[in-house]
Structures are given as structure tokens and as C-alpha cells.
Design a protein around this motif. Structure first.
Motif, PDB file in Angstrom:
ATOM      1  N   LEU A 137       0.955  -1.228  -0.061  1.00 48.73           N
ATOM      2  CA  LEU A 137      -0.072   0.008  -0.090  1.00 48.73           C
ATOM      3  C   LEU A 137       0.878   1.339  -0.011  1.00 48.73           C
ATOM      4  CD1 LEU A 137      -3.236  -0.144   0.093  1.00 48.73           C
ATOM      5  CD2 LEU A 137      -2.001  -2.286   0.790  1.00 48.73           C
ATOM      6  N   SER A 138       0.758   1.969  -1.054  1.00 51.20           N
ATOM      7  CA  SER A 138       1.664   3.300  -1.188  1.00 51.20           C
ATOM      8  C   SER A 138       0.425   4.313  -0.964  1.00 51.20           C
ATOM      9  CB  SER A 138       2.133   3.312  -2.661  1.00 51.20           C
ATOM     10  OG  SER A 138       2.791   4.819  -2.700  1.00 51.20           O
ATOM     11  N   SER A 139       0.396   5.443  -1.633  1.00 52.72           N
ATOM     12  CA  SER A 139      -0.674   6.483  -1.416  1.00 52.72           C
ATOM     13  C   SER A 139      -0.597   7.539  -2.546  1.00 52.72           C
ATOM     14  CB  SER A 139      -0.315   7.347  -0.191  1.00 52.72           C
ATOM     15  OG  SER A 139      -1.122   8.452   0.058  1.00 52.72           O
ATOM     16  N   VAL A 140      -1.477   8.147  -2.916  1.00 53.08           N
ATOM     17  CA  VAL A 140      -1.715   9.188  -3.799  1.00 53.08           C
ATOM     18  C   VAL A 140      -0.407  10.342  -3.477  1.00 53.08           C
ATOM     19  CG1 VAL A 140      -3.416  10.764  -2.748  1.00 53.08           C
ATOM     20  CG2 VAL A 140      -2.943  10.781  -5.165  1.00 53.08           C
ATOM     21  N   SER A 141      -0.187  10.456  -2.268  1.00 48.50           N
ATOM     22  CA  SER A 141       0.780  11.267  -1.747  1.00 48.50           C
ATOM     23  C   SER A 141       2.177  10.784  -2.299  1.00 48.50           C
ATOM     24  CB  SER A 141       0.986  11.408  -0.183  1.00 48.50           C
ATOM     25  OG  SER A 141      -0.292  11.797   0.146  1.00 48.50           O
ATOM     26  N   GLY A 142       2.515   9.550  -2.641  1.00 49.76           N
ATOM     27  CA  GLY A 142       3.443   8.995  -3.123  1.00 49.76           C
ATOM     28  C   GLY A 142       3.965   9.172  -4.611  1.00 49.76           C
ATOM     29  N   ILE A 143       2.720   9.561  -5.320  1.00 49.41           N
ATOM     30  CA  ILE A 143       2.786   9.894  -6.645  1.00 49.41           C
ATOM     31  C   ILE A 143       2.679  11.329  -7.139  1.00 49.41           C
ATOM     32  CG2 ILE A 143       1.452   9.438  -8.743  1.00 49.41           C
ATOM     33  CD1 ILE A 143       0.047   7.197  -7.459  1.00 49.41           C
ATOM     34  N   ARG A 144       2.014  12.099  -6.413  1.00 52.08           N
ATOM     35  CA  ARG A 144       1.778  13.506  -6.675  1.00 52.08           C
ATOM     36  C   ARG A 144       2.613  14.458  -5.549  1.00 52.08           C
ATOM     37  NH1 ARG A 144      -4.199  15.433  -6.796  1.00 52.08           N
ATOM     38  NH2 ARG A 144      -3.252  17.369  -6.289  1.00 52.08           N
ATOM     39  N   GLY A 145       2.897  14.014  -4.477  1.00 58.50           N
ATOM     40  CA  GLY A 145       3.322  14.593  -3.236  1.00 58.50           C
ATOM     41  C   GLY A 145       2.249  15.415  -2.689  1.00 58.50           C
ATOM     42  N   ASN A 146       2.166  15.869  -1.436  1.00 58.72           N
ATOM     43  CA  ASN A 146       1.023  16.502  -0.632  1.00 58.72           C
ATOM     44  C   ASN A 146       1.759  17.537   0.329  1.00 58.72           C
ATOM     45  OD1 ASN A 146      -1.444  16.937  -0.095  1.00 58.72           O
ATOM     46  ND2 ASN A 146      -1.460  15.521   1.599  1.00 58.72           N
ATOM     47  N   ARG A 147       1.273  18.470   0.278  1.00 57.00           N
ATOM     48  CA  ARG A 147       1.672  19.759   1.022  1.00 57.00           C
ATOM     49  C   ARG A 147       1.719  19.212   2.658  1.00 57.00           C
ATOM     50  NH1 ARG A 147      -0.440  23.986   3.833  1.00 57.00           N
ATOM     51  NH2 ARG A 147       0.873  26.032   4.042  1.00 57.00           N
ATOM     52  N   GLY A 148       2.572  19.513   3.434  1.00 60.46           N
ATOM     53  CA  GLY A 148       2.654  18.946   4.743  1.00 60.46           C
ATOM     54  C   GLY A 148       2.955  17.464   5.009  1.00 60.46           C
ATOM     55  N   GLN A 149       3.241  16.634   3.826  1.00 61.91           N
ATOM     56  CA  GLN A 149       3.716  15.296   4.015  1.00 61.91           C
ATOM     57  C   GLN A 149       5.067  14.921   3.565  1.00 61.91           C
ATOM     58  OE1 GLN A 149       0.181  13.151   2.766  1.00 61.91           O
ATOM     59  NE2 GLN A 149      -0.458  12.991   4.952  1.00 61.91           N
ATOM     60  N   ALA A 150       5.958  15.742   3.593  1.00 63.66           N
ATOM     61  CA  ALA A 150       7.117  15.506   2.718  1.00 63.66           C
ATOM     62  C   ALA A 150       7.635  13.984   3.294  1.00 63.66           C
ATOM     63  CB  ALA A 150       8.093  16.422   3.151  1.00 63.66           C
ATOM     64  N   ASN A 151       7.633  13.831   4.530  1.00 63.07           N
ATOM     65  CA  ASN A 151       8.088  12.400   4.993  1.00 63.07           C
ATOM     66  C   ASN A 151       7.380  11.416   4.527  1.00 63.07           C
ATOM     67  OD1 ASN A 151       5.803  13.335   6.715  1.00 63.07           O
ATOM     68  ND2 ASN A 151       6.753  12.987   8.657  1.00 63.07           N
ATOM     69  N   TYR A 152       5.781  11.597   4.695  1.00 65.74           N
ATOM     70  CA  TYR A 152       4.802  10.658   4.094  1.00 65.74           C
ATOM     71  C   TYR A 152       4.951  10.333   2.475  1.00 65.74           C
ATOM     72  CZ  TYR A 152       0.514   7.977   3.953  1.00 65.74           C
ATOM     73  OH  TYR A 152      -0.648   7.015   3.582  1.00 65.74           O
ATOM     74  N   SER A 153       5.072  11.415   1.965  1.00 68.63           N
ATOM     75  CA  SER A 153       5.260  11.251   0.396  1.00 68.63           C
ATOM     76  C   SER A 153       6.593  10.629  -0.108  1.00 68.63           C
ATOM     77  CB  SER A 153       5.208  12.781  -0.301  1.00 68.63           C
ATOM     78  OG  SER A 153       3.813  13.274  -0.081  1.00 68.63           O
ATOM     79  N   ALA A 154       7.815  10.815   0.664  1.00 67.43           N
ATOM     80  CA  ALA A 154       8.780  10.197   0.303  1.00 67.43           C
ATOM     81  C   ALA A 154       8.742   8.764   0.621  1.00 67.43           C
ATOM     82  CB  ALA A 154      10.011  10.942   1.168  1.00 67.43           C
ATOM     83  N   ALA A 155       8.152   8.389   1.769  1.00 71.22           N
ATOM     84  CA  ALA A 155       8.148   7.075   2.108  1.00 71.22           C
ATOM     85  C   ALA A 155       7.339   6.263   1.180  1.00 71.22           C
ATOM     86  CB  ALA A 155       7.565   6.998   3.740  1.00 71.22           C
ATOM     87  N   LYS A 156       6.298   6.888   0.783  1.00 75.61           N
ATOM     88  CA  LYS A 156       5.044   6.150  -0.297  1.00 75.61           C
ATOM     89  C   LYS A 156       5.749   5.990  -1.630  1.00 75.61           C
ATOM     90  CE  LYS A 156       2.165   5.013   2.466  1.00 75.61           C
ATOM     91  NZ  LYS A 156       1.661   3.439   3.081  1.00 75.61           N
ATOM     92  N   ALA A 157       6.376   6.999  -1.856  1.00 80.80           N
ATOM     93  CA  ALA A 157       7.113   6.992  -3.250  1.00 80.80           C
ATOM     94  C   ALA A 157       8.386   6.024  -3.258  1.00 80.80           C
ATOM     95  CB  ALA A 157       7.788   8.531  -3.539  1.00 80.80           C
ATOM     96  N   GLY A 158       8.928   6.086  -2.075  1.00 85.17           N
ATOM     97  CA  GLY A 158       9.996   5.010  -1.996  1.00 85.17           C
ATOM     98  C   GLY A 158       9.613   3.499  -2.193  1.00 85.17           C
ATOM     99  N   LEU A 159       8.097   3.344  -1.731  1.00 84.13           N
ATOM    100  CA  LEU A 159       7.591   1.894  -1.704  1.00 84.13           C
ATOM    101  C   LEU A 159       7.327   1.652  -2.869  1.00 84.13           C
ATOM    102  CD1 LEU A 159       5.207   1.921   1.294  1.00 84.13           C
ATOM    103  CD2 LEU A 159       7.225   0.525   1.114  1.00 84.13           C
ATOM    104  N   ILE A 160       6.871   2.515  -3.980  1.00 80.40           N
ATOM    105  CA  ILE A 160       6.699   2.407  -5.307  1.00 80.40           C
ATOM    106  C   ILE A 160       8.024   1.955  -6.102  1.00 80.40           C
ATOM    107  CG2 ILE A 160       5.989   3.486  -7.316  1.00 80.40           C
ATOM    108  CD1 ILE A 160       4.033   4.896  -5.883  1.00 80.40           C
ATOM    109  N   GLY A 161       9.017   2.413  -5.814  1.00 80.50           N
ATOM    110  CA  GLY A 161      10.284   2.389  -6.652  1.00 80.50           C
ATOM    111  C   GLY A 161      10.833   0.764  -6.034  1.00 80.50           C
ATOM    112  N   ALA A 162      10.900   0.650  -4.806  1.00 79.46           N
ATOM    113  CA  ALA A 162      11.189  -0.507  -4.463  1.00 79.46           C
ATOM    114  C   ALA A 162      10.497  -1.712  -4.837  1.00 79.46           C
ATOM    115  CB  ALA A 162      11.225  -0.717  -2.756  1.00 79.46           C
ATOM    116  N   SER A 163       9.252  -1.545  -4.900  1.00 79.20           N
ATOM    117  CA  SER A 163       8.231  -2.540  -5.382  1.00 79.20           C
ATOM    118  C   SER A 163       8.699  -2.843  -6.800  1.00 79.20           C
ATOM    119  CB  SER A 163       6.846  -2.347  -5.160  1.00 79.20           C
ATOM    120  OG  SER A 163       6.523  -2.218  -3.754  1.00 79.20           O
TER     121      SER A 163
END
Length: 240
Positions: A137-163
Motif C-alpha cells: 500500500l502506497s498512497s496518492v501522496s507518493g505519486i503527486r506529493g502532498n503539502r505537509g507530508q514530505a516524509n509520508y510522500s517520500a516514504a510512499k514514493a520509495g515503496l513504489i520504487g522498491a516494489s
């Protein structure tokens, strides 16, 4: 050992709970991982059993590599692991320039180290049988980023790359690795979010339901998705 087992991390509540219920309804023996929410995990287990499914709970911290490895070994000793759903995650929102170092590392570690700690030993079990499905489970935040969620967006984007990388490594072994990226879903994580404002940014103009995410996960775990790997499927009402 004939019945395949599905491990769902963070399986006690929210999207994890819905995924556990969905997979159990499809005939999987579901193991619901939790770190601190034992009561919620027990309630989900009991709900699965009341519906005629099979489930058990298992408490361990996915950020603890040794604990995760030991837990997977214990599961594999008595179960045929066919599915892993990496669902566990946390948020610690705040503007990047004001974000405490702990908030950055806690979110990143839970998502990415948790993925490594659980997925690696599970894949070793799947490789022996040359089959299996991993859904993260990633997030839309990992695809487009989300204001106030740099850590969460980075983590979820990383899961996409790793997967995507892991999917290429194990595809020839009959193991599929895919990602589901939810948008705004009705869970405890959005209780304090400005929901009415956010709905204005969603083309479908409504919040998603956990079951809508769970059905996509179930599809990716099934033979109906036998030629899908390395994919990212958004469940976000059109936000992505």
C-alpha cells in the motif's frame, strides 16, 4: 498446509481490516499483524471468524528486523504463505522546514524498513514454491506529493520504487509484486483532515471506502491478475 495464508501488516483497523476481511472471504487463512493495537486486531479476527473465515493475530514490530524474521519463520513453519500485504504505516504531518528529525525518520523507517524487514523473508519462502503475490500500500501522496507530508510522500514514493525493482527480480520465479495507491479513504487517519475542502479536489467528489481498496488488493492477489506485476493502481477517485 493446503490452504494458502495471507499476511496483512497493520491488519487490525482501517484499510488493513478491510483487506483482511476481503481475503478471508476468498478462502485465505489471514494473519493480522499489529504492533500496539491488539484489541482492534482481535476484533477483526473475531469478525472474520464470525463470517466463517479463518484468521489469527500476530503482534510484532515491522521496524524490528529480527522480530519480523522470527515471525515470518514461525508462520512459514505451519502455513503456506501465498500472499503478503504490506499495509502498515504511520503519519506525522507538518511543514518540511519545521519537521522534527524524529518525525521524518519514524515515517520513513516504518514504511521502507518495514517493507524490507517483512518482504525479504516472505519472498524467500515464496521462492521455494515459485509462486506468490506481494501487494504494498502506497498512497496518492507518493505519486503527486502532498503539502505537509514530505516524509509520508517520500516514504510512499520509495515503496513504489522498491516494489518495481523487486518485481523485476522475482517475476521469473512466479512471484508478482504490485502496488495499490489509495487516495482519501474513510479511516482514522483522516479524522482531523479538512475533508470538505479536500473533497473539492477529488473528481468523484467523495471519500473512498476501505472496502474499495480491499477489492483491488484482492484482485491483485488472485489468478485473475496472473500477468500483472510491477504495476501501481490508484484508488483515489481521480486525484492522481
Amino acid at each position: 498446509m493446503d490452504q494458502q495464508t495471507a499476511i496483512v501488516t497493520g491488519g487490525g483497523r482501517g484499510i488493513g481490516r478491510a483487506i483482511g476481511l476481503e481475503l478471508a472471504a476468498c478462502g485465505y487463512f489471514v494473519i493480522l499483524n499489529y504492533r500496539s493495537g491488539r484489541d482492534a486486531a482481535e476484533q477483526t479476527r473475531d469478525e472474520i471468524r464470525s463470517a466463517g473465515g479463518s484468521a489469527e493475530i500476530m503482534g510484532f514490530d515491522i521496524t524490528d528486523a529480527a522480530a519480523a524474521k522470527e515471525a515470518v519463520a514461525e508462520i512459514a513453519a505451519g502455513h503456506d504463505i501465498g500472499v503478503l500485504v504490506n499495509n502498515a504505516g504511520i503519519t506525522a504531518d507538518g511543514l518540511f522546514v519545521m519537521m522534527p528529525e524524529k518525525d521524518w525518520h519514524d515515517v520513513i523507517t516504518t514504511a521502507l524498513s518495514g517493507f524490507y524487514n517483512v518482504t525479504k523473508p516472505v519472498l524467500k519462502q515464496m521462492m521455494r514454491k515459485k509462486r506468490g503475490s506481494v501487494v504494498t500500500l502506497s498512497s496518492v501522496s507518493g505519486i503527486r506529493g502532498n503539502r505537509g507530508q514530505a516524509n509520508y510522500s517520500a516514504a510512499k514514493a520509495g515503496l513504489i520504487g522498491a516494489s518495481k525493482a523487486v518485481s523485476a527480480e522475482v517475476a521469473r520465479l512466479g512471484i508478482r509484486v504490485n502496488v495499490v495507491a489509495p487516495g482519501l479513504i474513510e479511516t482514522e487517519m483522516i479524522q482531523e483532515a479538512p475533508v470538505d475542502f479536500i473533497k473539492q479536489m477529488i473528481p468523484m467528489a467523495r471519500i473512498g471506502r476501505p472496502g474499495e481498496v480491499a477489492k483491488v488488493v484482492r484482485f491483485l492477489c488472485s489468478e485473475d491478475a496472473s500477468y500483472i506485476t510491477g504495476a501501481v493502481i490508484s484508488v483515489d477517485g481521480g486525484m492522481g
